[in-house]
Motif scaffolding. Sequence first.
Motif, short mmCIF file in Angstrom:
data_model
loop_
_atom_site.label_atom_id
_atom_site.label_comp_id
_atom_site.label_asym_id
_atom_site.label_seq_id
_atom_site.Cartn_x
_atom_site.Cartn_y
_atom_site.Cartn_z
N ALA A 151 5.04 83.16 -59.99
CA ALA A 151 5.72 82.94 -58.70
C ALA A 151 4.70 82.52 -57.64
N ASN A 152 3.52 83.15 -57.63
CA ASN A 152 2.47 82.74 -56.68
C ASN A 152 2.03 81.31 -56.97
N GLY A 153 1.85 81.00 -58.26
CA GLY A 153 1.40 79.66 -58.65
C GLY A 153 2.33 78.59 -58.09
N VAL A 154 3.62 78.79 -58.30
CA VAL A 154 4.57 77.76 -57.83
C VAL A 154 4.69 77.80 -56.29
N LYS A 155 4.56 79.01 -55.74
CA LYS A 155 4.69 79.13 -54.26
C LYS A 155 3.57 78.37 -53.56
N PHE A 156 2.36 78.43 -54.12
CA PHE A 156 1.23 77.80 -53.44
C PHE A 156 0.86 76.43 -54.03
N THR A 157 1.82 75.81 -54.75
CA THR A 157 1.57 74.48 -55.28
C THR A 157 2.68 73.54 -54.78
N PHE B 228 -1.63 94.34 -48.75
CA PHE B 228 -1.18 93.58 -47.57
C PHE B 228 -2.14 92.44 -47.19
N THR B 229 -2.82 91.86 -48.18
CA THR B 229 -3.72 90.76 -47.84
C THR B 229 -3.09 89.42 -48.17
N GLN B 230 -3.04 88.57 -47.16
CA GLN B 230 -2.59 87.20 -47.36
C GLN B 230 -3.67 86.30 -46.79
N VAL B 231 -4.22 85.44 -47.61
CA VAL B 231 -5.38 84.68 -47.16
C VAL B 231 -5.07 83.21 -46.95
N THR B 232 -3.83 82.83 -47.20
CA THR B 232 -3.47 81.42 -47.11
C THR B 232 -3.65 80.90 -45.69
N THR B 233 -4.33 79.76 -45.58
CA THR B 233 -4.44 79.13 -44.27
C THR B 233 -3.19 78.29 -44.05
N ILE C 2 -2.59 79.10 -64.50
CA ILE C 2 -3.41 78.04 -63.88
C ILE C 2 -2.50 77.14 -63.06
N ASP C 3 -2.82 76.99 -61.78
CA ASP C 3 -1.99 76.07 -60.98
C ASP C 3 -2.82 74.96 -60.37
N THR C 4 -2.13 73.93 -59.91
CA THR C 4 -2.83 72.79 -59.31
C THR C 4 -2.61 72.80 -57.80
N SER D 274 6.44 82.71 -47.48
CA SER D 274 6.41 84.10 -47.05
C SER D 274 6.08 85.00 -48.25
N GLY D 275 5.66 86.20 -47.96
CA GLY D 275 5.35 87.13 -49.04
C GLY D 275 5.07 88.48 -48.45
N THR D 276 4.65 89.41 -49.29
CA THR D 276 4.40 90.76 -48.80
C THR D 276 2.91 91.11 -48.82
N GLY D 277 2.13 90.34 -49.55
CA GLY D 277 0.70 90.65 -49.66
C GLY D 277 0.44 91.89 -50.51
N LEU D 278 1.44 92.28 -51.29
CA LEU D 278 1.28 93.47 -52.13
C LEU D 278 1.30 93.16 -53.62
N GLY D 279 1.82 91.98 -53.94
CA GLY D 279 2.02 91.62 -55.35
C GLY D 279 0.77 91.75 -56.19
N LEU D 280 -0.34 91.16 -55.72
CA LEU D 280 -1.57 91.17 -56.54
C LEU D 280 -2.18 92.57 -56.60
N ALA D 281 -2.02 93.34 -55.51
CA ALA D 281 -2.53 94.73 -55.53
C ALA D 281 -1.80 95.51 -56.62
N GLY E 85 -5.36 76.39 -53.77
CA GLY E 85 -6.64 77.07 -54.05
C GLY E 85 -6.96 78.16 -53.03
N ILE E 86 -8.03 78.89 -53.33
CA ILE E 86 -8.44 80.02 -52.46
C ILE E 86 -9.95 79.93 -52.25
N ALA E 87 -10.41 80.09 -51.02
CA ALA E 87 -11.85 80.04 -50.73
C ALA E 87 -12.55 81.20 -51.43
P1 ADP Z 1 2.21 87.53 -51.50
O1 ADP Z 1 2.18 86.34 -52.40
O2 ADP Z 1 3.50 88.26 -51.56
O3 ADP Z 1 1.74 87.27 -50.12
P2 ADP Z 1 0.18 88.55 -53.28
O4 ADP Z 1 -0.52 89.86 -53.28
O5 ADP Z 1 0.89 88.13 -54.51
O6 ADP Z 1 1.16 88.60 -52.04
O7 ADP Z 1 -0.88 87.45 -52.88
C1 ADP Z 1 -1.80 87.70 -51.83
C2 ADP Z 1 -2.30 86.43 -51.24
O8 ADP Z 1 -3.17 85.76 -52.17
C3 ADP Z 1 -1.24 85.40 -50.93
O9 ADP Z 1 -0.61 85.65 -49.68
C4 ADP Z 1 -2.06 84.14 -50.90
O10 ADP Z 1 -2.73 84.04 -49.68
C5 ADP Z 1 -3.08 84.37 -52.01
N1 ADP Z 1 -2.64 83.77 -53.29
C6 ADP Z 1 -2.09 84.42 -54.32
N2 ADP Z 1 -1.86 83.58 -55.36
C7 ADP Z 1 -2.26 82.36 -54.96
C8 ADP Z 1 -2.30 81.07 -55.58
N3 ADP Z 1 -1.86 80.89 -56.83
N4 ADP Z 1 -2.81 80.05 -54.86
C9 ADP Z 1 -3.27 80.24 -53.60
N5 ADP Z 1 -3.26 81.42 -52.96
C10 ADP Z 1 -2.77 82.49 -53.62
#
Ligand code: ADP
Length: 510
Positions: free
Chosen positions: A253-259, A298-303, A280-282, A311-318, A285-287
């Motif tokens: 879901a993250n892969g498709v969301k950020f592609t 609760f970390t979201q790093v997307t610029t 693997i997504d195209t 939108s998201g919760t920033g909890l999925g990866l944790a 990317g992330i710095a």
């Molecule tokens: P959410 O996606 O709900 O915000 P996640 O914990 O799943 O929360 O992801 C945290 C953050 O990591 C995202 O908000 C995004 O900034 C970054 N991120 C996660 N997956 C990707 C990805 N495939 N490509 C780019 N950024 C990503």
Amino acid sequence: MPTAGSGYRGECNMSGPQHDHREKMRSRHELEQENALFYQEIMVARRASDITASLVVEQFKKMEEILHQLEDNLTTQHELRKQLAEKLQEVEEQKHKLAQARNAAEAANAAKSAFLASTSHELRTPLTSVLGFARIIQKRFEQVIVPAIGDKDHKIERATRQINDNLGIIVEEGERLTKLINNVLDLAKIESGRIEWKIEPVSIAEVIERSAAATTSLFQDKPVFLELDLADDLPPLTGDRDRLVQVVINLIANGVKFTQEGSVTCQARRENDEIVVRVIDTGIGIAEADHQHVFENFTQVTTDTLADKPSGTGLGLAICKQIIEHHHGRIWVESELGKGSVFAFTLPTRSEMAGQPAPAMRSAAAKRELDQESDRGKGKTLLIVDDEANIRELIRQELAPQGYRLLCADNGEAALRVAEKNRPDLILLDLMLPGINGYEVLAELRKRPASKQTPIIIVSILEDKEKGYASGADSYFTKPINAQALLTEIENLLGTARQRKTDQTPVDGP
Ligand code: ADP
């Protein structure tokens, strides 16, 4: 002091007296010599005794010094002992304080978890109504109102479109809130160690295929494709299948969301004693500086690279991290801004599980068979047991259009009465009921011949699936419910129920 040749010299006779005189002289001389020798010996002895005396004095002095040193050492030792005792006392006090702090932290954590759990549950009940009714309104609006209005009047057409859009926002935000609540609750449960892990043999290919199926809709409106690249030699492993599916779904879901455009590939390989899964997504990317942070709460790093910031919760990866680490695996990201991302995790393989078919595969096959029969559930009688009028109404509105005859009960006693009298084909049962609770109702229903074979689906805000299944439920849904999934499950179970009732006919009679 006498000297040789003085004081002892006598008269001298050469014969007779002379001879005597010579003799005397000789013995005198001998005496003098003896005297001298004696004197020398005395002198030597005196010198020796002087030396010995000074040596003894010296040794005494040394002994005295040693004694002083010993005394000093004893005093220092005593001091050190005292200091050590004080330090030990301090350490004990620190230990006590630490234990108190740890108890306080544990109590605070337990209170936090309990607070989160109760708040989340409290939020879920109204949210179930808000989200469920918004979906129904949206559906009816599109199917009934919009066609009736037509497109003659521009003003009305614009207002209709706006209402529809607004309803879409309510549904979307409701879903987001539901996800957030579920995530917060999940994390709280994992962190406090109160989660129920269902560890069993699992096929990773099955996990990935299920995750791919669950995320199909996310790829529908985007030029992004999902590819699966699964090695043929993937060994079975042990783990919690649903939790692993949760991880893979989150990564896809993250892969498709950020592609914006391109692909998301889910790859699984066996590498040494591990299975490595890579998503693997195209995408954007992330710095590098953010690689570690994305796994924090609760970390979201997307610029703002994406115009329509997802939108998201920033909890999925944790949560993914907690789940993978519970399985003794590792999770990490490899990515560069603008060049896509690779989210990878490992799971240890268990050689003793090799050769055993993963039960998930069997149940999936069984499910597919049931899916083919899903139409046969229509026209049946269902009993909805829930003390919340809104929830009863919501389920009623979802199920009635499918042709089901619906009966309702708002407490356990009423549910038992209706079940005995009307013999419904399936029962939807809430757990938190006034009077006798859902578990007691379930136990009683299973005892009675009229309902012991009736499929029962628990629909509750409580997340206690294990207990639900152990108490005799056929299925378990947590509120807010996904109406489509509930409908499919009802159809599946009615297929099963028919089979069971046919099997029972010779015993129970017509
Ligand atoms: P959410 O996606 O709900 O915000 P996640 O914990 O799943 O929360 O992801 C945290 C953050 O990591 C995202 O908000 C995004 O900034 C970054 N991120 C996660 N997956 C990707 C990805 N495939 N490509 C780019 N950024 C990503």
